[in-house]
Design an enzyme around this catalytic site. Structure first.
Site, PDB file in Angstrom:
ATOM      1  N   GLU A 180     -24.261 -15.961  13.579  1.00  0.00           N
ATOM      2  CA  GLU A 180     -24.072 -14.690  13.856  1.00  0.00           C
ATOM      3  C   GLU A 180     -25.315 -13.978  14.265  1.00  0.00           C
ATOM      4  OE1 GLU A 180     -20.786 -12.918  11.440  1.00  0.00           O
ATOM      5  OE2 GLU A 180     -21.471 -14.629  10.194  1.00  0.00           O
ATOM      6  N   SER A 191     -16.985 -13.640  11.210  1.00  0.00           N
ATOM      7  CA  SER A 191     -16.820 -13.191  12.667  1.00  0.00           C
ATOM      8  C   SER A 191     -15.828 -14.309  13.048  1.00  0.00           C
ATOM      9  CB  SER A 191     -17.908 -13.299  13.431  1.00  0.00           C
ATOM     10  OG  SER A 191     -18.836 -12.470  13.224  1.00  0.00           O
ATOM     11  N   TYR A 201     -15.871  -8.002  18.699  1.00  0.00           N
ATOM     12  CA  TYR A 201     -17.151  -7.588  19.343  1.00  0.00           C
ATOM     13  C   TYR A 201     -17.406  -6.944  20.846  1.00  0.00           C
ATOM     14  CZ  TYR A 201     -18.605  -9.519  14.850  1.00  0.00           C
ATOM     15  OH  TYR A 201     -18.892  -9.604  13.669  1.00  0.00           O
ATOM     16  N   ARG A 259     -17.518  -4.054   2.856  1.00  0.00           N
ATOM     17  CA  ARG A 259     -16.280  -3.983   3.448  1.00  0.00           C
ATOM     18  C   ARG A 259     -15.276  -4.652   2.988  1.00  0.00           C
ATOM     19  NH1 ARG A 259     -16.293  -5.611   8.928  1.00  0.00           N
ATOM     20  NH2 ARG A 259     -14.520  -6.599   8.415  1.00  0.00           N
ATOM     21  N   ASP A 267     -11.437  -6.631   3.618  1.00  0.00           N
ATOM     22  CA  ASP A 267     -10.575  -6.898   4.617  1.00  0.00           C
ATOM     23  C   ASP A 267      -9.142  -7.158   3.988  1.00  0.00           C
ATOM     24  OD1 ASP A 267     -12.600  -6.581   6.677  1.00  0.00           O
ATOM     25  OD2 ASP A 267     -12.589  -8.472   7.143  1.00  0.00           O
ATOM     26  N   GLU A 313     -10.883 -10.965   2.473  1.00  0.00           N
ATOM     27  CA  GLU A 313     -12.273 -11.201   2.023  1.00  0.00           C
ATOM     28  C   GLU A 313     -13.170 -10.063   1.808  1.00  0.00           C
ATOM     29  OE1 GLU A 313     -14.902 -12.237   5.224  1.00  0.00           O
ATOM     30  OE2 GLU A 313     -14.183 -11.038   6.632  1.00  0.00           O
ATOM     31  N   ASN A 317     -16.776  -8.533   2.816  1.00  0.00           N
ATOM     32  CA  ASN A 317     -18.075  -8.532   3.407  1.00  0.00           C
ATOM     33  C   ASN A 317     -19.145  -7.997   2.865  1.00  0.00           C
ATOM     34  OD1 ASN A 317     -16.898  -9.974   5.994  1.00  0.00           O
ATOM     35  ND2 ASN A 317     -15.847  -8.401   5.712  1.00  0.00           N
ATOM     36  N   GLY A 329     -21.027  -5.837   9.994  1.00  0.00           N
ATOM     37  CA  GLY A 329     -21.767  -5.489  11.361  1.00  0.00           C
ATOM     38  C   GLY A 329     -21.663  -4.065  11.350  1.00  0.00           C
TER      39      GLY A 329
HETATM   40  N1  LIG Z   1      -3.482 -15.237   6.437  1.00  0.00           N
HETATM   41  C1  LIG Z   1      -3.650 -14.417   7.690  1.00  0.00           C
HETATM   42  N2  LIG Z   1      -2.515 -14.257   8.379  1.00  0.00           N
HETATM   43  C2  LIG Z   1      -2.887 -13.713   9.719  1.00  0.00           C
HETATM   44  N3  LIG Z   1      -3.964 -13.048  10.381  1.00  0.00           N
HETATM   45  C3  LIG Z   1      -5.023 -13.458   9.503  1.00  0.00           C
HETATM   46  C4  LIG Z   1      -4.940 -14.044   7.997  1.00  0.00           C
HETATM   47  N4  LIG Z   1      -6.221 -14.301   7.798  1.00  0.00           N
HETATM   48  C5  LIG Z   1      -7.049 -13.622   8.562  1.00  0.00           C
HETATM   49  N5  LIG Z   1      -6.371 -13.265   9.654  1.00  0.00           N
HETATM   50  C6  LIG Z   1      -7.106 -12.644  10.858  1.00  0.00           C
HETATM   51  O1  LIG Z   1      -8.049 -13.269  11.102  1.00  0.00           O
HETATM   52  C7  LIG Z   1      -9.093 -12.401  11.218  1.00  0.00           C
HETATM   53  C8  LIG Z   1     -10.506 -12.862  10.240  1.00  0.00           C
HETATM   54  O2  LIG Z   1     -10.121 -13.236   9.212  1.00  0.00           O
HETATM   55  P1  LIG Z   1     -10.784 -13.006   7.924  1.00  0.00           P
HETATM   56  O3  LIG Z   1     -10.348 -13.856   6.788  1.00  0.00           O
HETATM   57  O4  LIG Z   1     -11.196 -11.358   7.662  1.00  0.00           O
HETATM   58  O5  LIG Z   1     -12.498 -13.890   8.249  1.00  0.00           O
HETATM   59  P2  LIG Z   1     -13.740 -13.261   8.942  1.00  0.00           P
HETATM   60  O6  LIG Z   1     -13.604 -11.806   9.303  1.00  0.00           O
HETATM   61  O7  LIG Z   1     -14.904 -13.536   8.205  1.00  0.00           O
HETATM   62  O8  LIG Z   1     -13.998 -14.194  10.214  1.00  0.00           O
HETATM   63  C9  LIG Z   1      -8.618 -10.990  10.198  1.00  0.00           C
HETATM   64  O9  LIG Z   1      -9.140  -9.887  10.752  1.00  0.00           O
HETATM   65  C10 LIG Z   1      -6.963 -11.163  10.642  1.00  0.00           C
HETATM   66  O10 LIG Z   1      -7.061 -10.616  11.944  1.00  0.00           O
HETATM   67 MG   LIG Z   2     -13.109 -10.385   8.064  1.00  0.00          MG
END
Ligand SMILES: Nc1ncnc2c1ncn2[C@@H]1O[C@H](COP(=O)(O)OP(=O)(O)O)[C@@H](O)[C@H]1O
Ligand SMILES: [Mg+2]
Length: 323
Positions: free
Chosen positions: A32, A160, A226, A265, A267, A280, A282, A286
């Site tokens: 990243e 990311s 991004y 943050r 999510d 998750e 963070n 960002g």
């Molecule tokens: N179980 C899930 N079902 C559907 N979409 C998901 C799921 N987990 C993650 N996502 C999608 O993937 C994106 C990234 O996942 P996340 O767990 O927040 O990891 P990171 O942001 O660290 O890459 C989320 O913002 C969401 O849009």
């Molecule tokens: Mg995320």
């Protein structure tokens, strides 16, 4: 020199001189790096506009001990991913006795690991999507039986959306697993959640207004995060006051569960009944032009420069102390 930390301390600063000389740690060598440079340079300019004696410091170019030679009083950590956000840097700074922004060693380390974050969230009653740990092909059948399709495969400690893929059919699972396992050994799968996506920024112990995210892509991936301008953000997010308050409490509880502090943050995605599930936390999100925390802050009347300043204030909860 060690650092002493008082998590309840909320230090407000009015005179930029009180911060002393500040290093904005940016760049680094994680996947990243590119985003970190955007975050770091935006923060650096913001602090300088507010009269802070702030300087860029890229740990890929200079050894960290250079912070001591440079007589830096504190650092604003703008590094994302392993090596910056995962507690190792925080540990090095503790050792050097240089106060830093945001979460400490433990909160950073746990926050970097989505699996451990989920386990801790579950333990305190913050719901998170079900999951199956994938150690190799021997776990594929279990994942499909337990989670169904579609599902999403994730490496536990990347950010990311790197190395993540949606699996629509059983035949896609080996490729998805391979993409995640190429990055790190800790890989897991979650059922595909179909509800709305929300994110809640936390600043100095308070939750900021939630943001709802909509993307025409399969999910909120690296491009959507991004670079795309067809990702849509809603803030206010459209939740009722009660649902907004509930989501804010979940974000603060998740922070507490993993030991995160200062800013960050959480999510979420909601399931088909509208119940929010934690994806998750963070600990160094960002801060680019497209970023979510600045957007939420703006909705709370905090502009970018003020946000960068307040995050810097979180470093004052850590003070140098003789061991
Ligand atoms: N179980 C899930 N079902 C559907 N979409 C998901 C799921 N987990 C993650 N996502 C999608 O993937 C994106 C990234 O996942 P996340 O767990 O927040 O990891 P990171 O942001 O660290 O890459 C989320 O913002 C969401 O849009
Ligand atoms: Mg995320």
């Amino acid at each position: 020199m060690r650092l002493q930390y008082d998590p309840t301390a909320l230090h407000r600063v009015t005179d930029p001189k009180e911060f002393g000389r500040v290093a904005v740690l940016l760049g680094g060598d994680s996947s990243e790096r590119e985003i970190s440079l955007l975050t770091g340079n935006a923060v650096l300019s913001a602090l300088q506009r507010r009269g802070v004696d702030a300087h860029a410091f890229d740990p890929r170019e200079r050894a960290l001990a250079g912070l001591l030679d440079g007589r830096f009083a504190r650092v604003w950590i703008a590094l994302h991913g392993p090596g910056g956000e995962d507690g190792t840097l925080q540990g090095a700074l503790e050792y050097l006795g240089v106060p830093y922004t945001g979460s400490g060693v433990m909160g950073s380390a746990i926050g970097m690991d989505k699996l451990r974050t989920k386990r801790l969230a579950q333990a305190i009653g913050v719901a998170t999507p079900d999951y199956v740990v994938l150690r190799g092909p021997q776990d594929f059948d279990t994942a499909i039986e337990r989670l169904g399709l579609p599902m999403i495969v994730k490496p536990a400690t990347q950010g990311s959306s790197v190395g993540m893929s949606k699996v629509e059919s059983e035949a896609d699972l080996p490729t998805a697993y391979g993409a995640a396992a190429a990055l790190e050994p800790s890989v897991f799968a979650e059922p595909w959640v179909t509800g709305k996506e929300y994110t809640v920024a936390v600043l100095q112990g308070r939750a900021l207004p939630s943001i709802r995210i909509e993307t025409p892509r399969k999910f909120y991936d690296y491009q959507a995060k991004y670079f795309r301008d067809d990702t849509r953000y809603f803030c206010p997010s459209g939740l009722s006051n009660q649902a907004e308050q509930h989501l804010a409490n979940l974000a603060l509880a998740a922070f507490e569960a993993i030991g995160a502090s200062g800013w960050g943050r959480a999510d979420f995605m909601s399931d088909e009944t509208g119940r929010p599930l934690l994806l998750e936390v963070n600990t160094i999100p960002g801060m680019t032009g497209h970023s979510l925390v600045p957007m939420a802050a703006r909705a709370a009347g905090i502009d970018f420069d003020e946000l960068a300043w307040r995050v810097l204030e979180t470093s004052l909860a850590r003070r140098s102390a003789r061991p």
